[in-house]
Design an enzyme around this catalytic site. Structure first.
Site, PDB file in Angstrom:
ATOM      1  N   THR A 198       1.238  -1.291  -0.038  1.00  0.00           N
ATOM      2  CA  THR A 198       0.091   0.221   0.103  1.00  0.00           C
ATOM      3  C   THR A 198       1.171   1.270  -0.176  1.00  0.00           C
ATOM      4  O   THR A 198       1.714   1.449   0.707  1.00  0.00           O
ATOM      5  CB  THR A 198      -0.655   0.033   1.704  1.00  0.00           C
ATOM      6  OG1 THR A 198      -1.588  -1.599   1.674  1.00  0.00           O
ATOM      7  CG2 THR A 198      -1.665   1.274   2.037  1.00  0.00           C
ATOM      8  N   VAL A 227     -12.778  -4.470   3.279  1.00  0.00           N
ATOM      9  CA  VAL A 227     -12.520  -3.643   3.448  1.00  0.00           C
ATOM     10  C   VAL A 227     -11.177  -3.375   4.017  1.00  0.00           C
ATOM     11  O   VAL A 227     -11.865  -3.439   5.160  1.00  0.00           O
ATOM     12  CB  VAL A 227     -13.290  -2.241   3.058  1.00  0.00           C
ATOM     13  CG1 VAL A 227     -12.943  -1.369   3.336  1.00  0.00           C
ATOM     14  CG2 VAL A 227     -14.486  -2.624   2.264  1.00  0.00           C
ATOM     15  N   GLY A 228      -9.776  -2.742   4.126  1.00  0.00           N
ATOM     16  CA  GLY A 228      -9.409  -3.012   4.754  1.00  0.00           C
ATOM     17  C   GLY A 228      -8.842  -1.735   5.276  1.00  0.00           C
ATOM     18  O   GLY A 228     -10.188  -0.458   5.013  1.00  0.00           O
ATOM     19  N   ASP A 229      -8.045  -1.381   5.861  1.00  0.00           N
ATOM     20  CA  ASP A 229      -8.145  -0.020   6.835  1.00  0.00           C
ATOM     21  C   ASP A 229      -8.245   1.225   6.085  1.00  0.00           C
ATOM     22  O   ASP A 229      -8.060   2.913   6.599  1.00  0.00           O
ATOM     23  CB  ASP A 229      -6.566   0.295   7.465  1.00  0.00           C
ATOM     24  CG  ASP A 229      -5.279  -0.194   7.060  1.00  0.00           C
ATOM     25  OD1 ASP A 229      -5.385  -0.376   6.434  1.00  0.00           O
ATOM     26  OD2 ASP A 229      -4.638   0.279   7.692  1.00  0.00           O
ATOM     27  N   THR A 249       0.891   1.609   6.046  1.00  0.00           N
ATOM     28  CA  THR A 249       0.624   0.172   5.777  1.00  0.00           C
ATOM     29  C   THR A 249       0.890  -1.075   6.635  1.00  0.00           C
ATOM     30  O   THR A 249       1.186  -0.771   7.788  1.00  0.00           O
ATOM     31  CB  THR A 249       2.352   0.050   4.831  1.00  0.00           C
ATOM     32  OG1 THR A 249       2.962   0.376   5.347  1.00  0.00           O
ATOM     33  CG2 THR A 249       2.025   1.119   3.700  1.00  0.00           C
ATOM     34  N   GLY A 250       0.785  -1.666   5.790  1.00  0.00           N
ATOM     35  CA  GLY A 250       0.527  -3.357   7.080  1.00  0.00           C
ATOM     36  C   GLY A 250      -0.812  -4.110   7.123  1.00  0.00           C
ATOM     37  O   GLY A 250      -1.856  -3.458   6.544  1.00  0.00           O
ATOM     38  N   GLY A 252      -4.223  -4.130   7.865  1.00  0.00           N
ATOM     39  CA  GLY A 252      -5.005  -3.058   7.991  1.00  0.00           C
ATOM     40  C   GLY A 252      -6.004  -3.783   9.303  1.00  0.00           C
ATOM     41  O   GLY A 252      -6.052  -2.797   9.918  1.00  0.00           O
TER      42      GLY A 252
HETATM   43  C1  SD4 Z   1      -5.023  -3.543   4.226  1.00  0.00           C
HETATM   44  N1  SD4 Z   1      -3.529  -2.305   5.487  1.00  0.00           N
HETATM   45  O1  SD4 Z   1      -5.650  -3.494   3.195  1.00  0.00           O
HETATM   46  C2  SD4 Z   1      -3.903  -2.809   3.818  1.00  0.00           C
HETATM   47  C3  SD4 Z   1      -2.457  -3.768   3.270  1.00  0.00           C
HETATM   48  C4  SD4 Z   1      -1.249  -2.855   3.251  1.00  0.00           C
HETATM   49  O2  SD4 Z   1       1.236  -3.756   3.171  1.00  0.00           O
HETATM   50  O3  SD4 Z   1      -1.373  -2.399   3.590  1.00  0.00           O
HETATM   51  N2  SD4 Z   1      -0.174  -4.430   2.676  1.00  0.00           N
HETATM   52  O4  SD4 Z   1      -5.260  -3.453   4.825  1.00  0.00           O
END
Ligand code: SD4
Length: 361
Positions: A198, A227-229, A249-250, A252
């Protein structure tokens, strides 16, 4: 006419004279928390590392006097439109059904407005759709099929976002899901590709105007409709230009529960430096993590990264685990810097992930 800090405190104090002790304490707390806490300083752009080309473009635009949100959206558009980046926009890894579903959100500090889009299909630049929702509706978030209809009405072009490479990756993932099914595994030597990538990007100019944006294809092979963060205002990103901006990022799911973007800005409002605020938010993320996602030493089975920028130009980033980096652009150029961290990389849980069962505690 906006109140000055002095006026506000004087009025609050006058009103407080007629209040009970509890009401007076509450009024005094408000006086110290709702007022501007930062002053403008150095211009700067901060993003996740994959935004290195993007921060350079955004910086050029800031130098020309462009708006902070226009600049960072132009920055993240580079990855969104890059078919070789499989974590955002075109080429993003798809959901479990092989369909690319994208999330994005943005905040514009000067106007205190926000826009977001969740689970949109076939539009390569969800960051621009989020901004169009902000600019042309009185809502903040649109999702799914109707978000795509809105985008088409606004002149966006629909296209198939699944590249041949991301389709091959999805086919491999699906073939190896269940050894008992009727699909034969192939390319056994090719590792299944999951995404981490992300983009979050935040900007401040010398006038102290700030903006933030986050865009993603989300978790690779997610449950359709997830749906993520990233499109959640206050989680994937947040900007209050009296204080600063932050995004992530990471994983969510972990960030949503801690309201990571908002919490980081609030920690800065309380006086913490950007990096310290990001670390403090990660501590909260760990405290909010369910047992299933932790090993027996209290270490999460995922990573999360926070990027943060204060109104005065101070900046920082922190990750749960050692080894994180982030991109910065300012008058010293565009570069990658090392993020702070909570835990040593060697502490990352290894070995089989415990079987996940519905209703497991
Ligand atoms: C999510 N935060 O959809 C995003 C994914 C992401 O590195 O950041 N991946 O959860």
């Amino acid at each position: 006419m906006p109140l000055t800090r002095r006026d506000f405190i004087a009025r609050t104090a006058a009103a407080a004279a007629t209040l009970s002790l509890t009401e007076r304490l509450h009024a005094m707390r408000l006086a110290t928390t709702v007022l501007p806490v930062g002053t403008a300083g150095a211009a700067r752009i901060v993003s996740s590392t994959n935004g290195l080309r993007g921060v350079a473009r955004a910086w050029e635009m800031l130098q020309r006097g462009d708006d902070t949100l226009d600049a960072i959206i132009a920055g993240v558009n580079i990855q969104e439109l890059d078919p070789d980046d499989d974590s955002v926009g075109l080429g993003g890894l798809p959901n479990a059904d092989g369909i690319v579903q994208l999330d994005a959100s943005c905040m514009h500090g000067p106007t205190r407005r926000a826009g977001a889009v969740g689970c949109i299909e076939d539009i390569a630049t969800p960051s621009l759709v989020a901004k169009a929702i902000m600019d042309y509706t009185d809502h903040i978030m649109l999702a799914g099929h109707d978000a795509k209809t809105f985008a088409l009405e606004m002149g966006f072009t629909a296209q198939n976002l699944l590249t041949d490479r991301s389709r091959q990756n999805w086919l491999r993932w699906r073939a190896r899901l269940n050894p008992g099914d009727f699909r034969l595994d192939y390319d056994d030597d090719v590792a299944i590709r999951f995404t981490h990538g992300t983009i979050n990007m935040n900007a401040v100019n010398t006038a102290g105007d700030m903006s933030s944006v986050t865009t993603t294809s989300g978790m690779a092979y997610k449950v359709p409709g997830r749906v993520g963060d990233s499109p959640i205002i206050g989680a994937g990103q947040y900007c209050d230009q009296t204080v600063g901006a932050a995004g992530s990022t990471g994983r969510g799911e972990a960030n949503i529960k801690a309201c990571g973007g908002f919490l980081t800005v609030e920690f800065m409002r309380q006086g913490m430096a950007p990096e310290q605020a990001a670390l403090k938010t990660l501590e909260r993320v760990v405290a909010m993590t369910e047992a299933r996602q932790m090993n027996d030493k209290g270490r999460p089975r995922f990573d999360l990264n926070i990027y943060t920028l204060a109104k005065d130009g101070r900046y920082g980033s922190a990750s749960l685990y050692e080894g994180g980096t982030f991109a910065v652009a300012d008058d010293k150029g565009a570069r990658v810097e090392t993020a702070a961290f909570l835990f040593k990389r060697a502490e990352f849980p290894t070995g089989p992930v415990p079987v996940q069962r519905a209703r497991a505690r």
